[in-house]
Design an enzyme around this catalytic site. Structure first.
Site, PDB file in Angstrom:
ATOM      1  N   ASP A  84      -0.027  -7.605   1.414  1.00 38.38           N
ATOM      2  CA  ASP A  84       0.504  -6.243   1.548  1.00 38.38           C
ATOM      3  C   ASP A  84       2.030  -6.254   1.633  1.00 38.38           C
ATOM      4  O   ASP A  84       2.601  -5.987   2.688  1.00 38.38           O
ATOM      5  CB  ASP A  84      -0.116  -5.571   2.782  1.00 38.38           C
ATOM      6  CG  ASP A  84       0.100  -4.063   2.789  1.00 38.38           C
ATOM      7  OD1 ASP A  84       0.568  -3.514   1.766  1.00 38.38           O
ATOM      8  OD2 ASP A  84      -0.207  -3.433   3.820  1.00 38.38           O
TER       9      ASP A  84
ATOM     10  N   HIS B  94       0.811  -1.222   0.000  1.00 42.60           N
ATOM     11  CA  HIS B  94       0.000   0.000   0.000  1.00 42.60           C
ATOM     12  C   HIS B  94       0.843   1.271   0.000  1.00 42.60           C
ATOM     13  O   HIS B  94       0.306   2.367  -0.118  1.00 42.60           O
ATOM     14  CB  HIS B  94      -0.998  -0.003   1.168  1.00 42.60           C
ATOM     15  CG  HIS B  94      -0.414   0.278   2.519  1.00 42.60           C
ATOM     16  ND1 HIS B  94      -0.063  -0.710   3.403  1.00 42.60           N
ATOM     17  CD2 HIS B  94      -0.137   1.447   3.154  1.00 42.60           C
ATOM     18  CE1 HIS B  94       0.396  -0.172   4.521  1.00 42.60           C
ATOM     19  NE2 HIS B  94       0.370   1.148   4.397  1.00 42.60           N
TER      20      HIS B  94
ATOM     21  N   GLN C 272       1.058   6.004  12.022  1.00 44.31           N
ATOM     22  CA  GLN C 272       1.228   6.621  10.713  1.00 44.31           C
ATOM     23  C   GLN C 272       2.694   6.928  10.431  1.00 44.31           C
ATOM     24  O   GLN C 272       3.373   7.511  11.258  1.00 44.31           O
ATOM     25  CB  GLN C 272       0.405   7.921  10.611  1.00 44.31           C
ATOM     26  CG  GLN C 272      -1.078   7.734  10.511  1.00 44.31           C
ATOM     27  CD  GLN C 272      -1.747   7.641  11.863  1.00 44.31           C
ATOM     28  OE1 GLN C 272      -1.138   7.910  12.885  1.00 44.31           O
ATOM     29  NE2 GLN C 272      -3.005   7.240  11.863  1.00 44.31           N
ATOM     30  N   GLY C 273       3.154   6.529   9.266  1.00 40.19           N
ATOM     31  CA  GLY C 273       4.541   6.734   8.892  1.00 40.19           C
ATOM     32  C   GLY C 273       5.419   5.520   9.102  1.00 40.19           C
ATOM     33  O   GLY C 273       6.578   5.508   8.703  1.00 40.19           O
ATOM     34  N   ASP C 274       4.870   4.473   9.747  1.00 40.08           N
ATOM     35  CA  ASP C 274       5.631   3.247   9.975  1.00 40.08           C
ATOM     36  C   ASP C 274       5.329   2.161   8.949  1.00 40.08           C
ATOM     37  O   ASP C 274       5.999   1.127   8.922  1.00 40.08           O
ATOM     38  CB  ASP C 274       5.343   2.696  11.376  1.00 40.08           C
ATOM     39  CG  ASP C 274       5.948   3.545  12.477  1.00 40.08           C
ATOM     40  OD1 ASP C 274       7.037   4.099  12.252  1.00 40.08           O
ATOM     41  OD2 ASP C 274       5.332   3.663  13.542  1.00 40.08           O
ATOM     42  N   SER C 275       4.317   2.364   8.116  1.00 34.54           N
ATOM     43  CA  SER C 275       3.943   1.364   7.122  1.00 34.54           C
ATOM     44  C   SER C 275       5.147   0.859   6.342  1.00 34.54           C
ATOM     45  O   SER C 275       6.020   1.642   5.960  1.00 34.54           O
ATOM     46  CB  SER C 275       2.953   1.955   6.125  1.00 34.54           C
ATOM     47  OG  SER C 275       1.640   1.892   6.591  1.00 34.54           O
TER      48      SER C 275
END
Length: 265
Positions: free
Chosen positions: A120, A75, A209-212
């Site tokens: 993913d 993603h 958020q930002g660790d994906s």
């Protein structure tokens, strides 16, 4: 619900400009326009502690699979194909450090059949190899898909917060598929074959958020780091009864190895 755990491309660039004074842009071709996922409840990592960690310019994390390939989340990218729009930062915990190593991408491979529900994972090929940094082997069996895991990233330290300058780390315990899919947690949303959950019932520690795309990892039988998960999604960050959801790397290990071989990595 905040599903994905990446910072949107434009927001990531804006935060980078505001907090670090360096513009690292991501074109629309390098990251999807929609989709949510710092480490919440973490502590600062030391320089060299996790040499395989990678920061990606579209607002995601990753891990060095090989000197030329970064393993991240599907993603975080929008398609398979050539692209030079992604910048990978390697070798530092401080994104402002003058010793950081950067590489541009030249190709992205996104998991075939990815549609936002499982599968993913993706590989980003770098324009030239990086040397002197350890890579992170992936789990090829389920032997290490339980216990206590380490998570790390430059993402938000609180739900809705901005990316961090320094790499943070934390540990989280395994949560079984049956528990994670229970009505008190994700009520059947977990793809049991594809995904693995980790976190505390009380919340307080999680990716955000930002660790994906960043790795979830643990020690193997030889006390070496091995990657068991890829940061994928979650309901908010560090909420009670909402553990982080990670791509179960062991399930995709053959497909990842095959894709890596096709990319020359």
């Amino acid at each position: 619900m905040v599903r994905w755990r990446r910072i949107l491309g434009g927001l990531a660039a804006a935060l980078t400009v505001a907090s670090m004074g360096t513009l690292v842009s991501a074109s629309p071709a390098s990251a999807e326009p929609d989709g949510p996922q710092k480490v919440v409840g973490g502590t600062r990592a030391t320089q060299g502690e996790f040499p395989f960690m990678v920061r990606l310019s579209m607002g995601c994390g990753g891990a060095l699979y090989s000197p030329t390939l970064v393993l991240t989340a599907a993603h975080c990218v929008n398609r398979t194909g050539a692209t030079t729009s992604i910048t990978a930062t390697i070798g530092v915990v401080d994104l402002n450090s003058t010793s950081k190593v950067t590489r541009r991408s030249n190709y992205v491979y996104r998991a075939p059949g990815y549609n936002g529900n499982g599968k993913d994972w993706a590989l980003i090929r770098l324009s030239s190899p990086v040397t002197g940094f350890a890579t992170l082997p992936i789990a090829t069996t389920t032997a290490f898909d339980s216990g206590t895991f380490t998570i790390a990233g430059w993402g938000a330290a609180t739900e809705g917060g901005g990316q961090q300058r320094y790499l943070l780390k934390a540990t989280v315990p395994f949560v079984s598929d049956s528990t994670c899919n229970s009505s008190s947690m994700y009520n059947g949303q977990i793809v049991a074959t594809d995904e693995i959950c980790a976190g505390y019932t009380a919340g307080g520690v999680d990716t955000c958020q930002g660790d994906s795309g960043g790795p979830m990892f643990r020690r193997n039988a030889s006390n070496a780091w091995i990657q068991v998960g890829i940061v994928s999604w979650g309901d908010g960050c560090a909420r009670p009864n909402k553990p982080g959801v990670y791509t179960q790397v062991s399930y995709f290990s053959s497909a990842i190895a095959s894709a890596a071989a096709s990319l020359g990595g």
